[in-house]
Design a protein around this motif. Structure first.
Motif, PDB file in Angstrom:
ATOM      1  N   ARG A 230      24.593  30.128  99.245  1.00  0.00           N
ATOM      2  CA  ARG A 230      24.358  29.002 100.170  1.00  0.00           C
ATOM      3  C   ARG A 230      25.701  28.436 100.609  1.00  0.00           C
ATOM      4  NH1 ARG A 230      23.431  25.886 103.682  1.00  0.00           N
ATOM      5  NH2 ARG A 230      21.538  24.646 103.997  1.00  0.00           N
TER       6      ARG A 230
ATOM      7  N   SER B  80      16.200  24.945 101.762  1.00  0.00           N
ATOM      8  CA  SER B  80      17.345  25.844 101.613  1.00  0.00           C
ATOM      9  C   SER B  80      18.419  25.287 100.696  1.00  0.00           C
ATOM     10  CB  SER B  80      17.957  26.161 102.983  1.00  0.00           C
ATOM     11  OG  SER B  80      18.608  25.024 103.525  1.00  0.00           O
TER      12      SER B  80
ATOM     13  N   ASN C  17      25.176  28.076  94.837  1.00  0.00           N
ATOM     14  CA  ASN C  17      25.223  26.985  95.806  1.00  0.00           C
ATOM     15  C   ASN C  17      26.678  26.570  95.998  1.00  0.00           C
ATOM     16  OD1 ASN C  17      24.977  24.717  97.368  1.00  0.00           O
ATOM     17  ND2 ASN C  17      23.513  23.668  96.039  1.00  0.00           N
TER      18      ASN C  17
END
Length: 394
Positions: free
Chosen positions: A19, A160, A148
């Motif tokens: 991400r 998300s 992340n």
């Protein structure tokens, strides 16, 4: 509590959902959309290179870009971002045209070891905007673990960012860890004098942080359009200058006489909102009714600079003028140069701030360049973000 580090994950032969914060304003050149400023992409390169060394089966990049009003809008597609990332990594980055679905699953399953894939802008999906649990599960279905690294988007409670972490083993990426570490220095281990600089337009959403700063910093320097609202509340003539409507009562709740608080003492104005007319330097209180305040003035620059020279730590977010027009970037650039010359530890962030610092070739002069804007301000105020909570371990 500590963040669950990326170093704790097992990567070999796994599909890693990475991400990122690639929220970049694209520019149109000819018939093509391009990346005009790749700062946010460059910041992720060390993370991606480290993950690739762990020999994953594939790295699948997930991010959003802008606020598209319709799915597939070319100015919000991630193709230019994937192209630029590929150039910087010297490695192919395959851009997919969807975010979830059978085609995505098929491409991931067929990916060769060490492949990098980039999903399409997640904000094209209704499930992202609707905070759909089913969409979060669909995002998680094609990966084994999540890293992340999107600190700049962790203030959003969306699938998300937050939802997908409920269905995958999730870890804090190197960039995210660095962001938190540096901002925690401001919150928990500041060097004194600690100076905070805040600019930009909106003050309503930053009242809480201003109150926090007035308790915890030694100097708070305010500029940009948000300082116009304070001047107006104090009864100072600001002409036609931009100010935020509906927040005067909230601003009145601030201690505007606090000795730590510094606002402009002179400004640069124009009779045109975009600054196309002649420029005038005005002492605060002498702005004409038909003028717009578009920058801080030289006396304010001198005042702010004298404070910056004393600082041992400085945190800055938001331009101090209408920097879209180079004629009104003087104040912001002057303060940026003063910070670069100073001895204090420097932390800067915010998309508009980074844009002008990049144009001025100053980003390398600061100790930490935060890839976040709103997330940076929210973390400084509260010490956590929705997207960080699933990553904390006791």
């Amino acid at each position: 509590m500590k963040l669950r580090s990326h170093r704790q994950a097992k990567y070999k032969d796994k599909v890693v959902l990475y991400r990122a914060t690639y929220d970049i304003t694209l520019a149109k050149r000819g018939n093509a959309w391009v990346v005009p400023d790749d700062t946010r992409i460059r910041e992720t390169l060390p993370s991606l290179r480290w993950i690739l060394k762990q020999k994953p089966r594939a790295v699948v990049i997930l991010t959003w870009l802008g606020r598209p009003k319709r799915s597939g809008d070319p100015q919000y597609k991630l193709d230019p971002v994937a192209k630029r990332l590929s150039s910087l990594l010297h490695k192919p980055v395959k851009k997919l045209d969807q975010t979830v679905g059978p085609k995505v699953q098929e491409v991931i399953e067929d990916a060769k070891a060490g492949s990098i894939l980039m999903l399409e802008n997640v904000r094209f999906e209704k499930g992202e905007e609707n905070n759909s649990t089913a969409f979060a599960k669909a995002l998680a279905a094609n990966a084994d673990i999540m890293v992340n690294d999107a600190f700049g988007q962790c203030h959003r409670n969306v699938p998300s960012i937050v939802g997908v972490q409920k269905y995958l083993p999730s870890f804090a990426g190197p960039l995210l860890e660095k962001e938190v570490e540096m901002l925690d220095l401001v919150r928990k281990k500041p060097k004194r004098p600690l100076v905070a600089i805040m600019g930009g337009v909106k003050i309503g959403t930053r009242i809480g942080l201003i109150k926090y700063y007035l308790k915890h910093v030694d100097y708070l320097l305010l500029g940009g359009a948000l300082s116009n609202t304070i001047l107006a509340v104090k009864g100072v003539q600001i002409g036609k200058s931009v100010q935020e409507p509906g927040v005067r009562s909230v601003v009145r709740g601030l201690n505007l006489m606090n000795k730590k608080l510094y606002i402009p003492i002179d400004v640069v104005t124009s009779t045109d909102a975009k600054g196309k007319g002649s420029l005038h330097r005005r002492p605060v209180g002498r702005v004409s009714k038909n003028e717009y305040i578009l920058d801080i003035g030289p006396d304010t620059v001198a005042l702010f600079s004298s404070i910056i020279r004393k600082a041992r730590m400085i945190v800055w977010n938001g331009p101090l003028g209408y920097t879209e027009n180079k004629r009104f970037a003087y104040g912001t650039r002057s303060i940026a140069l003063e910070m670069a010359k100073g001895k204090g530890e420097t932390i800067v962030g915010g998309g508009d701030t980074l844009a002008i610092l990049s144009q001025s070739h100053l980003l390398s002069k600061y100790d930490h360049v935060c890839t976040a804007g709103g997330a940076m301000l929210t973390y400084l105020e509260y010490g956590t973000l929705p997207g960080l909570k699933p990553l904390f371990t006791r």
